[in-house]
Design a protein around this motif. Structure first.
Motif, PDB file in Angstrom:
ATOM      1  N   PHE A 243       6.103  -9.322  -6.433  1.00  0.00           N
ATOM      2  CA  PHE A 243       6.560  -9.234  -5.041  1.00  0.00           C
ATOM      3  C   PHE A 243       6.495  -7.814  -4.463  1.00  0.00           C
ATOM      4  O   PHE A 243       6.007  -7.633  -3.340  1.00  0.00           O
ATOM      5  N   PRO A 244       6.961  -6.778  -5.185  1.00  0.00           N
ATOM      6  CA  PRO A 244       6.844  -5.429  -4.609  1.00  0.00           C
ATOM      7  C   PRO A 244       5.403  -4.997  -4.365  1.00  0.00           C
ATOM      8  O   PRO A 244       5.107  -4.347  -3.351  1.00  0.00           O
ATOM      9  N   GLN A 248       4.143  -4.042  -0.652  1.00  0.00           N
ATOM     10  CA  GLN A 248       3.700  -2.692  -0.309  1.00  0.00           C
ATOM     11  C   GLN A 248       2.247  -2.676   0.152  1.00  0.00           C
ATOM     12  O   GLN A 248       1.839  -1.809   0.919  1.00  0.00           O
ATOM     13  N   ASP A 249       1.465  -3.673  -0.271  1.00  0.00           N
ATOM     14  CA  ASP A 249       0.083  -3.762   0.181  1.00  0.00           C
ATOM     15  C   ASP A 249      -0.028  -4.421   1.556  1.00  0.00           C
ATOM     16  O   ASP A 249      -0.890  -4.049   2.363  1.00  0.00           O
ATOM     17  N   ILE A 254      -0.346  -6.420   7.728  1.00  0.00           N
ATOM     18  CA  ILE A 254       0.029  -7.571   8.564  1.00  0.00           C
ATOM     19  C   ILE A 254       1.473  -7.505   9.044  1.00  0.00           C
ATOM     20  O   ILE A 254       1.933  -8.409   9.749  1.00  0.00           O
ATOM     21  N   GLY A 255       2.211  -6.463   8.644  1.00  0.00           N
ATOM     22  CA  GLY A 255       3.570  -6.299   9.129  1.00  0.00           C
ATOM     23  C   GLY A 255       4.612  -7.016   8.294  1.00  0.00           C
ATOM     24  O   GLY A 255       4.308  -7.794   7.383  1.00  0.00           O
ATOM     25  N   TRP A 256       5.873  -6.744   8.629  1.00  0.00           N
ATOM     26  CA  TRP A 256       7.022  -7.265   7.878  1.00  0.00           C
ATOM     27  C   TRP A 256       7.076  -8.796   7.882  1.00  0.00           C
ATOM     28  O   TRP A 256       7.222  -9.423   6.830  1.00  0.00           O
ATOM     29  N   TYR A 340       7.200   2.400  -3.544  1.00  0.00           N
ATOM     30  CA  TYR A 340       7.317   0.942  -3.653  1.00  0.00           C
ATOM     31  C   TYR A 340       6.845   0.450  -5.026  1.00  0.00           C
ATOM     32  O   TYR A 340       7.349  -0.556  -5.538  1.00  0.00           O
ATOM     33  N   GLN A 341       5.907   1.149  -5.624  1.00  0.00           N
ATOM     34  CA  GLN A 341       5.370   0.725  -6.915  1.00  0.00           C
ATOM     35  C   GLN A 341       6.322   1.020  -8.072  1.00  0.00           C
ATOM     36  O   GLN A 341       6.246   0.360  -9.114  1.00  0.00           O
TER      37      GLN A 341
END
Length: 440
Positions: A243-244, A248-249, A254-256, A340-341
């Protein structure tokens, strides 16, 4: 077991010693499955194989302790079918297609529930810099604190219902709640939106899946419970890796809103399969007050009370790095992508930490293994994270090692609690313990 030896009877040239057992039931139960019964004569011995025990039916597979003689209350194993019997007379298949499908279902259920709990660092880091940037990190932290709290707190009611009625309805309701949470995330803009959707709806949904997914494994495994739980528990870690990385990609592309909807599609697939595979072997109990309401009298057992207290302090410290490590990396000037990674790196370590200790716990001791991994958690925080500062290599090493050492908490705590209660009360004990732990 006492025996009575009868008088010698002569027939022709042979003399027989007749041995009468006190109870046929006791004799059968204390005789190992592969033991031979021997009749002696003056000149010869005849070996007669004991009749093989039939595979128990699902309705009879869990016998109460009152039907088992005290002399037979020890763990037994059928060398052919791998069936084991615990001290209470309950039998476990210890494998087979049905049992391992339940493990797979638990893995997928934890992927879609605890996987999102393990992704809170990514959610918090994004929300902190976008929708809720006017709020402090401490204020935003309450949203995800509520998420983690309800994930474990609601177990006080979920556990007894699981013991009485099985996992089907619970897992289905939890899946609906989880899907609603992820879809609604795309529409959240205010603080109270996130508190209700992530904190309340997500926390209750994760709890409805988490407790049955872990507890159902205990109905199929006894001697191999550590191994089986260690295979299922990494589902949450895999979700915490996948999921992370997806988010993060996709956030910049494409936005939140649409990034969270991609996560929703993945959860829909895995949770649908989990609903089909997770099931119980226990017959259902009546929906009565005694069967489904919480019972805190179980804390009268000092072993259970002390185990719960220890897990409380473990969880108190465990969620600090999970919640804040991404924000920590951003605050120290590391690239946004790496920040984020880093939560994915922590969960990658957690994958092996939930899997490997389970294999060792079954012969080294479940409590012994948990103590060793918690000690490693302390060393990681004191010797790696405290001096890490702006050092990227040290932060990566810390994330991997802390993930490994902390991962055993989810996989070993259930089997430790399972040693302190009967299998038919497994869900109640485990969920009640985590109700107390949730405050940590």
């Amino acid at each position: 077991m006492s025996t009575n030896v009868g008088s010698a009877n002569k027939t022709g040239d042979h003399e027989f010693d007749i041995v009468n057992t006190q109870s046929t039931t006791t004799a059968q139960s204390t005789t190992p499955f592969d033991e031979k019964t021997t009749v002696h004569t003056d000149n010869e011995k005849f070996d007669m194989e004991a009749a093989p025990e039939q595979e128990p039916s699902p309705e009879d597979v869990y016998r109460t302790a009152s039907t088992v003689a005290p002399s037979q209350r020890s763990t037994r194993r059928d060398p052919v079918s791998r069936v084991t019997t615990d001290a209470e007379g309950n039998t476990y298949p210890e494998g087979g297609l049905e049992a391992w499908l339940v493990v797979l279902g638990s893995f997928l259920g934890l992927f879609g529930s605890l996987g999102l709990v393990n992704t809170i660092g990514t959610f918090q880091a994004y929300i902190q810099t976008h929708q809720l940037k006017e709020y402090s990190s401490g204020s935003n932290g309450w949203i995800f604190g509520m998420f983690a709290f309800l994930t474990f707190f609601c177990g006080v009611q979920v556990g007894p219902i699981f013991d009485a009625r099985g996992p089907r309805l619970l897992v289905f309701a939890g899946s609906v709640f989880q899907m609603a949470m992820i879809i609604l995330l795309g529409f959240c803009t205010e603080y109270w939106h996130f508190m209700l959707v992530i904190g309340v709806l997500g926390g209750v949904g994760a709890s409805l899946i988490f407790t049955p997914a872990i507890s159902a494994i205990g109905h199929y495994f006894y001697e191999k419970r550590g191994v089986a739980t260690g295979i299922a528990a990494p589902g949450g870690s895999v979700g915490g890796i996948v999921f992370p990385l997806i988010l993060q990609d996709l956030f910049p592309k494409i936005g939140w809103a649409w990034a969270t909807r991609v996560v929703a599609l993945i959860c829909l697939i895995v949770l649908s399969i989990a609903n089909l595979l997770i099931k119980s072997r226990l017959p259902q109990k009546p929906f009565s007050k005694e069967n489904v309401l919480p019972d805190f009298r179980i804390f009268r057992d000092p072993r259970f009370a002390l185990t719960t207290a220890s897990v409380f302090f473990i969880e108190w410290g465990l969620f600090v790095p999970i919640s804040y490590i991404s924000s920590y990396a951003l605050d120290h000037g590391f690239p946004t992508k790496f920040s984020y990674q880093i939560i994915a790196i922590l969960n990658a370590g957690s994958f092996f930490g939930r899997w490997l200790p389970g294999f060792f716990a079954d012969f080294l001791g479940r409590f012994n293994t948990l103590i060793a991994t918690v000690a490693l958690c302390v060393l990681c925080n004191a010797c790696l994270w405290l001096p890490a500062g702006d050092s990227l290599p040290l932060l990566v090493v810390y994330a991997a090692l802390f993930g490994f050492s902390s991962g055993s908490n989810i996989s070993l705590t259930p089997v430790c609690v399972g040693q302190l209660c009967k299998t038919e009360n497994y869900g109640r004990y485990y969920a009640t313990a985590y109700t107390i732990v949730s405050f940590g």
